[in-house]
Design a protein around this motif. Structure first.
Motif, short mmCIF file in Angstrom:
data_model
loop_
_atom_site.label_atom_id
_atom_site.label_comp_id
_atom_site.label_asym_id
_atom_site.label_seq_id
_atom_site.Cartn_x
_atom_site.Cartn_y
_atom_site.Cartn_z
N SER A 51 -10.53 5.43 12.10
CA SER A 51 -8.79 4.99 12.54
C SER A 51 -8.50 4.72 13.39
O SER A 51 -8.10 3.42 14.29
CB SER A 51 -8.42 6.56 12.60
OG SER A 51 -7.30 6.42 12.93
N THR A 58 -3.43 5.11 10.01
CA THR A 58 -4.00 7.36 8.74
C THR A 58 -4.90 6.46 8.51
O THR A 58 -5.28 5.84 7.53
CB THR A 58 -3.04 7.18 8.34
OG1 THR A 58 -2.40 8.11 9.72
CG2 THR A 58 -3.41 8.53 7.25
N VAL A 59 -5.89 7.75 8.79
CA VAL A 59 -7.68 7.13 7.42
C VAL A 59 -7.25 9.14 6.61
O VAL A 59 -6.94 9.35 6.73
CB VAL A 59 -8.84 6.94 8.06
CG1 VAL A 59 -9.84 7.26 7.34
CG2 VAL A 59 -8.72 5.30 8.46
N GLY A 60 -7.65 8.61 4.91
CA GLY A 60 -7.90 9.85 4.53
C GLY A 60 -8.77 10.47 4.32
O GLY A 60 -9.74 9.26 3.90
N PRO A 80 -7.09 2.67 5.41
CA PRO A 80 -5.28 2.66 5.84
C PRO A 80 -4.14 1.96 4.11
O PRO A 80 -3.53 2.54 4.11
CB PRO A 80 -4.83 1.64 6.60
CG PRO A 80 -6.37 1.61 7.36
CD PRO A 80 -7.52 1.92 6.21
N GLY A 82 -5.23 2.47 1.35
CA GLY A 82 -4.57 2.82 0.60
C GLY A 82 -6.55 3.17 -1.07
O GLY A 82 -6.74 3.58 -1.56
N HIS A 166 -4.75 9.00 -1.71
CA HIS A 166 -5.09 7.17 -2.10
C HIS A 166 -2.92 6.99 -1.12
O HIS A 166 -2.96 6.03 -0.82
CB HIS A 166 -5.08 6.98 -3.06
CG HIS A 166 -7.03 7.04 -3.16
ND1 HIS A 166 -7.30 5.68 -2.53
CD2 HIS A 166 -7.48 7.72 -3.53
CE1 HIS A 166 -8.47 6.74 -2.92
NE2 HIS A 166 -8.74 7.24 -3.18
N VAL A 169 -2.14 8.08 2.26
CA VAL A 169 -2.41 6.93 2.93
C VAL A 169 -2.12 6.09 3.29
O VAL A 169 -1.03 5.21 4.64
CB VAL A 169 -4.05 6.32 3.05
CG1 VAL A 169 -4.73 5.86 3.62
CG2 VAL A 169 -4.49 8.01 2.60
N ARG A 170 -1.35 5.32 1.93
CA ARG A 170 -0.73 3.88 2.37
C ARG A 170 0.78 4.01 2.49
O ARG A 170 1.70 3.31 2.98
CB ARG A 170 -0.45 3.17 0.18
CG ARG A 170 0.04 1.57 0.46
CD ARG A 170 -1.04 0.79 0.49
NE ARG A 170 0.25 -0.57 -0.54
CZ ARG A 170 -1.09 -1.08 -1.23
NH1 ARG A 170 -2.17 -1.36 -1.93
NH2 ARG A 170 0.06 -2.38 -1.91
N ASN A 173 0.85 4.94 6.32
CA ASN A 173 0.61 3.73 7.03
C ASN A 173 1.67 2.14 7.39
O ASN A 173 1.21 1.15 7.66
CB ASN A 173 -0.49 3.01 6.94
CG ASN A 173 -1.65 3.96 7.62
OD1 ASN A 173 -1.93 3.75 8.65
ND2 ASN A 173 -2.64 4.40 6.39
#
Ligand code: NG1
Length: 522
Positions: A51, A58-60, A80, A82, A166, A169-170, A173
């Protein structure tokens, strides 16, 4: 690095099992949950560093072992946009997971910061979720320990399907950008899918009944939730929680035990984290029929080809498969539909990447992992193209709806279920019309535990063995004896064993070929 003291002292609570070697494979790290604690801690550190490298985007992190047995668990990272973690970072995550001592761990962290030129001044944002496995809760706590120690801002999204994480996350961001992906909440996900589905069903609101087995996993409660947003007039979903799921049905080519199939009634099975789906039904004669990932790809390819033509637009459609795709599905796509097909190595990250080369890239593994990707060019064209007839207008509207319905970040069982149902409703088809596109070649998939799976080295999208020396020649000799014979052997990326695939014109030939190759492998 200012938090290194915290990182090392928290790491003492999550010691690495001595001598263990971990590697970030096609599905991240996956193993018996008892061995995962140190890995999860270090994945937490990796996620925060990733990140920071990407300016705090944001990273998942997803804690799941998909279809593996309940005592297993696993963990993987989401970039980021997704998608899966960028390839070059798999090496960094692996090196952190394998650092033997805390001094080594510190050195590896400093090395990553230096080599990837991370400016540690600034925020780190990580979100995480887990499937319903009992071990998930404790592992999520370990993850939080790592994120707190390194100083990342983190949010625990609790129990989610892998594709929902996923999506989140996308969506997070892209808030406030020119192309926001959707509201970054679980209900935003359901809204996006259900609005698109209802629009696609415009003239045919009365949906059919589908029995969906959610593999005793997270798909069950989430599909129940989605059902509320869809409304029963659109689709009558009967949700069951069998213990087997998509993997069982695909491997054994039969329904989950206890499931009675009424002819022509459609059924679907998900896997544990709801990122794959397969359909099946009984024919008029009561025989079991599988509608797997290849059949979904064929259905989608046919439908998209028709829509693009009717819309009067120029978009290149392509399909991506792996060596496990049934030979007749590839024949259908290339010879009947005359569409380009690319074959890549097993694992969705390879398929996803290859599908991005097309305007509309359809990718499915035979086992039901897959989705359809729209390129930025395709999305822009759909947005701006003006229809010159009502038929063109309707096709364009359908394509727009599908681009919202289909999860663009990763294969998603819930979104794929709606994709199939939208196509069947639009065509007025049941499972047998869908199935009639082509007949699968009989095939068998075997597993064999060997002394050292790393001795099995492949080339040509895993279709040929380079090592052990001489084995491929023996396989070729055998295959040549069977009509429509095809077979290959490769090391699994998720289990410590070798997989053997064989197909041929008849069931007995496919069985025989597979058994003979089994006997060659040791
Ligand atoms: P491996 O174990 O590498 O064969 C399996 C599946 C893949 C994919 C991954 C999980 C088969 C033959 N292989 O991989 O398709 O689903 O698990 O990402 O089904």
């Amino acid at each position: 690095m200012k938090n290194i003291g915290n990182i090392i002292s928290a790491s003492l609570r999550h010691p690495k099992p001595e001598g263990a070697t971990f590697s970030y494979g096609t599905a991240g790290f996956r193993m018996q949950a008892d061995f995962l604690d140190s890995v999860v801690y270090r994945v937490g550190l990796s996620a925060a560093l990733r990140s920071r490298k990407l300016n705090g985007q944001t990273v998942g992190v997803m804690i799941t072992a998909s279809h593996n047995p309940a005592p297993d668990n696993g963990i993987k990272l989401v970039d980021p946009q997704g998608g899966m973690l960028e390839k070059s970072w798999e090496t960094y995550v692996t090196s952190l997971a394998n650092a033997e001592t805390d001094e080594e761990l510190q050195k590896e962290i400093e090395k990553i910061v230096k080599v990837t030129k991370i400016d540690m001044q600034g925020g780190m944002n990580v979100i995480y979720a887990r499937d319903t496995r009992p071990s998930g809760e404790v592992l999520a706590q370990t993850l939080k320990d790592a994120l707190d120690a390194i100083g990342a801002t983190s949010t625990d999204h609790g129990v989610k399907t892998t594709p929902q994480l996923h999506y989140l996350v996308r969506a997070l961001n892209t808030v406030g950008t020119v192309s926001p992906y959707g509201e970054p909440t679980e209900s935003g996900y359901y809204q996006k899918l259900s609005i698109a589905f209802r629009k696609l069903l415009k003239e045919k609101p009365r949906g059919s009944t589908v029995y969906v087995d959610c593999a005793n996993g997270v798909g069950g409660p989430k599909l129940r939730e989605l059902k509320k947003y869809l409304g029963e007039e659109c689709l009558d979903l009967v949700i069951t929680q069998d213990d087997c799921g998509a993997d069982f049905v695909k491997t054994f080519q039969k329904p989950p035990p206890g499931t009675k199939l009424t002819p022509l009634q459609r059924h679907a099975s998900l896997d544990g984290d709801a990122d794959r789906i397969i359909y099946y039904y009984a024919g008029q004669d009561g025989s079991f029929r599988l509608l797997d990932g290849d059949k979904i790809a064929g259905l989608a390819a046919m439908f998209f080809q028709d829509l693009v033509k009717s819309a009067g637009i120029d978009l290149k459609i392509g399909i991506v498969q792996t060596a496990y795709a049934n030979g007749n599905s590839t024949n259908y796509l290339t010879k009947t539909l005359k569409l380009p097909v690319t074959c890549v190595a097993t694992g969705v990250k390879h398929l996803h990447h290859a599908a991005q080369r097309y305007d509309i890239g359809i990718y499915f593994e035979a086992n039901g992992h897959g989705t359809v990707l729209f390129s930025p060019t395709a999305l822009a064209l759909l947005e701006t193209h003006e229809a010159s007839s009502p038929a063109q207008h309707s096709a364009l509207e359908s394509l727009r709806g599908l681009s919202n319905l289909i999860n663009q970040t990763v294969g998603d069982a819930l979104s794929d279920l709606l994709l199939v149902e939208a196509i069947l409703a639009s065509k007025g088809w049941g499972p047998s019309e869908w199935d009639s596109a082509y007949t699968d070649l009989p095939n068998r998939l075997f597993k064999k535990v060997v002394k050292d799976q790393s001795l099995f080295v492949t080339t040509d999208a895993e279709r040929k063995l380079v090592k052990p020396e001489g084995l491929q020649e023996k396989i070729d000799e055998l295959v040549a004896k069977y009509s429509d014979g095809r077979a290959f052997v490769r090391a699994s990326g998720t289990e410590d064993l070798v997989r053997i695939y064989a197909e041929a014109k008849t069931r007995s030939e496919a069985d025989d070929l597979g058994m003979r190759i089994m006997a060659l492998v040791s």
